[in-house]
Design an enzyme around this catalytic site. Structure first.
Site, PDB file in Angstrom:
ATOM      1  N   HIS A   1       0.644  -1.001  -0.142  1.00  0.00           N
ATOM      2  CA  HIS A   1      -0.104   0.064  -0.182  1.00  0.00           C
ATOM      3  C   HIS A   1       0.826   0.783  -0.136  1.00  0.00           C
ATOM      4  CE1 HIS A   1       0.287   0.029   4.525  1.00  0.00           C
ATOM      5  NE2 HIS A   1       0.125   1.279   4.186  1.00  0.00           N
TER       6      HIS A   1
ATOM      7  N   ASP B   1       0.173  -7.796   1.243  1.00  0.00           N
ATOM      8  CA  ASP B   1       0.555  -6.547   1.377  1.00  0.00           C
ATOM      9  C   ASP B   1       2.262  -6.046   1.548  1.00  0.00           C
ATOM     10  OD1 ASP B   1       0.660  -3.219   1.996  1.00  0.00           O
ATOM     11  OD2 ASP B   1       0.372  -3.557   4.062  1.00  0.00           O
TER      12      ASP B   1
ATOM     13  N   GLY C   1       3.721   6.114   7.574  1.00  0.00           N
ATOM     14  CA  GLY C   1       5.139   6.658   7.608  1.00  0.00           C
ATOM     15  C   GLY C   1       5.694   5.483   8.089  1.00  0.00           C
ATOM     16  N   ASN C   2       5.439   4.969   8.944  1.00  0.00           N
ATOM     17  CA  ASN C   2       6.387   3.391   9.584  1.00  0.00           C
ATOM     18  C   ASN C   2       5.344   2.797   9.303  1.00  0.00           C
ATOM     19  OD1 ASN C   2       5.972   4.925  13.012  1.00  0.00           O
ATOM     20  ND2 ASN C   2       7.478   3.464  12.278  1.00  0.00           N
ATOM     21  N   SER C   3       4.388   2.343   7.980  1.00  0.00           N
ATOM     22  CA  SER C   3       4.107   1.748   7.365  1.00  0.00           C
ATOM     23  C   SER C   3       5.656   0.799   6.142  1.00  0.00           C
ATOM     24  CB  SER C   3       3.361   1.668   6.194  1.00  0.00           C
ATOM     25  OG  SER C   3       1.733   1.989   6.280  1.00  0.00           O
TER      26      SER C   3
ATOM     27  N   LEU D   1      -8.812 -23.367  -1.772  1.00  0.00           N
ATOM     28  CA  LEU D   1      -9.037 -24.168  -1.638  1.00  0.00           C
ATOM     29  C   LEU D   1     -11.090 -24.864  -2.151  1.00  0.00           C
ATOM     30  CD1 LEU D   1      -9.399 -27.666   0.124  1.00  0.00           C
ATOM     31  CD2 LEU D   1      -9.659 -26.445   2.232  1.00  0.00           C
ATOM     32  N   GLY D   2     -11.456 -23.214  -2.635  1.00  0.00           N
ATOM     33  CA  GLY D   2     -13.245 -23.374  -2.818  1.00  0.00           C
ATOM     34  C   GLY D   2     -13.918 -23.193  -1.885  1.00  0.00           C
TER      35      GLY D   2
END
Length: 493
Positions: free
Chosen positions: A140, A170, A241-243, A298-299
Site C-alpha cells: 500500500h 501487503d 509513515g511507519n508502514s 480450496l474453494g
C-alpha cells in the site's frame, strides 16, 4: 458501541491504485538465502554466524546497540502519484425540500464537471534486504505510484523501481541503483512470545529514523480483509509513515514488517500489527523472480464453530472451521468436502479457529496436495485435496458467530417451487415463510432457504421432523440468504 476503523498506516494516502501485478501464491517454506535476478545469484539479508547481539542485563534490552548496528538498513520512501478529483460540491447531501431552491439549481451545474487529475504525495518506510539495492516495504506504500524515491540514513536519495507487489499480503519489493549497502538480519517469528520486547524503526509523519519500542501483545491475529496474514500484534507506537518499516527482536533480527494500526482517530492508540517476516520473505522471493505471486485456494466458505454448533455436530470442543458452502468444481468439491464438515487440521497442523484456515491455505502453492483432518457424520477422517489457484474471489470467509435461542424451533417452511430453486441456484431446500421463538432469535428470517439440519439435506417437512426427533438440545440449520450460506445454531430446550 462506536464503529472502529483499521487504517493501513498510510504511507501512500491518496495514491491512485494502478494495474499492479497479477495473482499471487506464497508458502511457509524456509527463508531463502539467495534469489536469481537478471541471471545472477543475489544474496538476501545478512545472517553471518556468530554470537547473537547482547542485551542489557538490567533495565531491558539494549535498543541503542540495535539501532547503531542496523539503523542504516532502514530507508525512507516518498511516493508521488495522481488521483481524480473535482471541486464540485456534494449535492447528494441537500435535503429534498430544498432542491427547488435557486441556490441548489445554481450549484447543480458544477455536478457535471469532469474529474481532474490532482498530484498526491505519500510517505512510508522500508528496509534493505540485499547489498545491491533490494528493499522490502508494504504494497500500500507504492501501489499506483508514478514515482518512488528512496532516501538512506546518510541522506543519499535514489529513484526506485517497483519490481512488484502483492496486495493480498501487503508486500512489495523495490530496487535502487546502489551497491555495498548494509542489510538486515532475519529472525524467526515463531520464537516470539507475547510479552517479548520488540523495536520499530521508521518515518512516522516523515520524521526519519524514528525509534519506538514495546512488547508483543499477541500472535496470529486475523484482521478484516487481510485473512491470509497471521499478524503479530504489538503495542509499539506506529503511525502513518511507519508502514513498511522493520520490527526487530532483542537480538537485532527483523521478525516483521509494520503494516497496520487499529484506531478510531487515524493515529496510534496502542494497537499495531506487523506481517511476519517469513511470510514477507517468501512473497518477496516470488516477486523478485517472476514479478508476481500466486495464492492457493480450496474453494469453500467457512464459519466459526461455537459451542452450540459443536454440540449439534457431536464435537466435544468448539474448534476447527465449519464448512458453510463448497464452490462447484472447486478443489474442495473434488475432494468430497461438503457443507456441515468441520476441518480440524491441515497437514497435521491443528485448525483452532476458522480464521486459521485462510492463512494456512492461502500461503501454500497452487497444485500442492494437502491433507485435511475432517469431522463429518460424528467421526474424524482424512481427505486429500489438490489446491487450486486463487483468482480474486472469496477464498475462505468467516461468516460470523451465533445467537442463543430458547425452547422449540419456531419455523414455518414449505417446499421450494421449481422457479424458486432456479432463482436460488439450489436443488433442494425449504422456503422459510414464518419465524418465531428461538429460530427468530438466532437470526433466521422469512425468505431464507433452509438447506440442511445438523448437516443432513432437507427437501420436506417430514425430513425436518425426523431429524429433530433425534437431535440434541442444539440443532444447526444451514441457511441460504441471497448468495450467502451460514450455519445457524438453535437451542431446542
Amino acid at each position: 458501541m462506536k464503529s472502529r476503523k483499521l487504517w493501513a498506516a498510510l504511507a501512500a494516502a491518496g495514491i491512485i491504485g494502478g494495474s499492479g501485478f497479477m495473482a499471487y501464491q506464497v508458502s511457509y517454506a524456509g527463508i531463502p538465502a539467495h534469489v536469481e535476478l537478471n541471471n545472477k545469484t543475489v544474496p538476501l539479508f545478512n545472517n553471518p554466524p556468530g554470537a547473537p547481539m547482547q542485551t542489557a542485563a538490567v533495565g531491558g534490552p539494549n535498543f541503542a546497540a540495535i539501532v547503531k548496528q542496523f539503523g542504516a538498513t532502514v530507508v525512507h520512501i516518498n511516493v508521488r502519484g495522481e488521483t481524480k478529483s473535482t471541486d464540485a460540491p456534494d449535492m447528494s447531501q441537500v435535503p429534498p425540500q430544498l432542491r427547488n431552491s435557486p441556490f441548489f439549481q445554481f450549484f447543480q451545474q458544477f455536478q457535471n464537471q469532469q474529474p481532474r487529475e490532482v498530484p498526491t504525495e505519500g510517505l512510508g518506510s522500508g528496509f534493505i534486504i540485499s547489498s545491491d539495492g533490494l528493499i522490502l516495504t508494504n504494497a500500500h506504500v507504492v501501489k499506483g505510484a508514478k514515482s518512488v524515491m528512496v532516501t538512506l540514513t546518510d541522506h543519499r536519495s535514489y529513484k526506485a523501481k517497483v519490481l512488484g507487489y502483492d496486495t493480498k499480503t501487503d508486500i512489495a519489493v523495490v530496487k535502487i541503483p546502489a551497491t555495498n549497502l548494509p542489510t538486515i538480519r532475519v529472525g524467526n517469528p515463531a520464537n516470539l512470545e507475547p510479552g517479548d520486547w520488540v523495536l520499530a524503526i521508521g518515518s512516522p509523519y516523515g520524521f526519519y529514523n524514528t525509534v519506538t519500542s514495546g512488547i508483543v501483545s499477541a500472535k496470529s491475529r486475523s484482521l478484516p480483509d487481510d485473512d491470509m496474514v497471521p499478524f503479530i500484534q504489538t503495542d509499539v507506537a506506529v503511525n502513518p509513515g511507519n508502514s513498511g518499516g522493520p520490527l526487530f527482536n532483542t537480538k537485532g533480527e527483523v521478525v516483521g514488517i509494520n503494516s497496520q494500526i487499529f484506531t478510531q482517530t487515524g493515529a496510534f492508540e496502542g494497537l499495531s500489527f506487523a506481517i511476519p517476516i517469513n511470510v514477507a520473505v517468501t512473497v518477496a522471493k516470488e516477486i523478485i523472480q517472476s514479478g508476481h505471486v500466486e495464492h492457493a485456494k480450496l474453494g469453500i466458505a467457512v464459519q466459526t464453530v461455537s459451542q452450540q454448533l459443536a454440540n449439534s455436530f457431536g464435537l466435544q470442543t468448539p474448534r476447527g472451521a465449519l464448512v458453510a458452502n463448497v464452490a462447484k468444481g472447486s478443489p474442495a468439491a473434488k475432494a468430497g468436502l461438503k457443507a456441515g464438515d468441520i476441518i480440524l487440521s491441515v497437514n497435521s497442523e491443528p485448525v483452532n479457529d476458522s480464521a486459521d484456515l485462510p492463512m494456512m491455505i492461502g500461503l501454500m502453492r497452487p497444485g500442492q496436495p494437502v491433507k485435511l483432518g475432517v469431522w463429518s457424520n460424528h467421526r474424524e477422517s482424512t481427505i486429500t485435496a489438490t489446491l487450486g489457484s486463487f483468482s480474486g474471489n472469496t477464498l475462505v470467509a468467516d461468516a460470523g458467530g451465533s445467537t442463543e435461542g430458547g425452547h422449540g424451533l419456531g419455523l414455518e417452511v414449505r417446499p421450494l417451487k421449481p422457479t424458486e430453486e432456479q432463482q436460488a441456484d439450489v436443488h433442494h431446500g425449504l422456503l422459510v415463510e414464518n419465524v418465531t421463538g428461538p429460530a427468530e432469535q438466532a437470526g433466521v428470517q422469512s425468505g431464507d432457504i433452509l438447506l440442511a439440519v445438523d448437516g443432513k439435506p432437507v427437501d420436506s417437512i417430514d425430513q425436518v421432523r425426523t431429524i429433530l426427533k433425534k437431535a440434541g438440545k442444539t440443532v444447526a440449520l444451514l441457511i441460504q440468504r441471497g448468495n450467502n450460506r451460514i450455519f445457524v445454531p438453535v437451542e431446542m430446550g
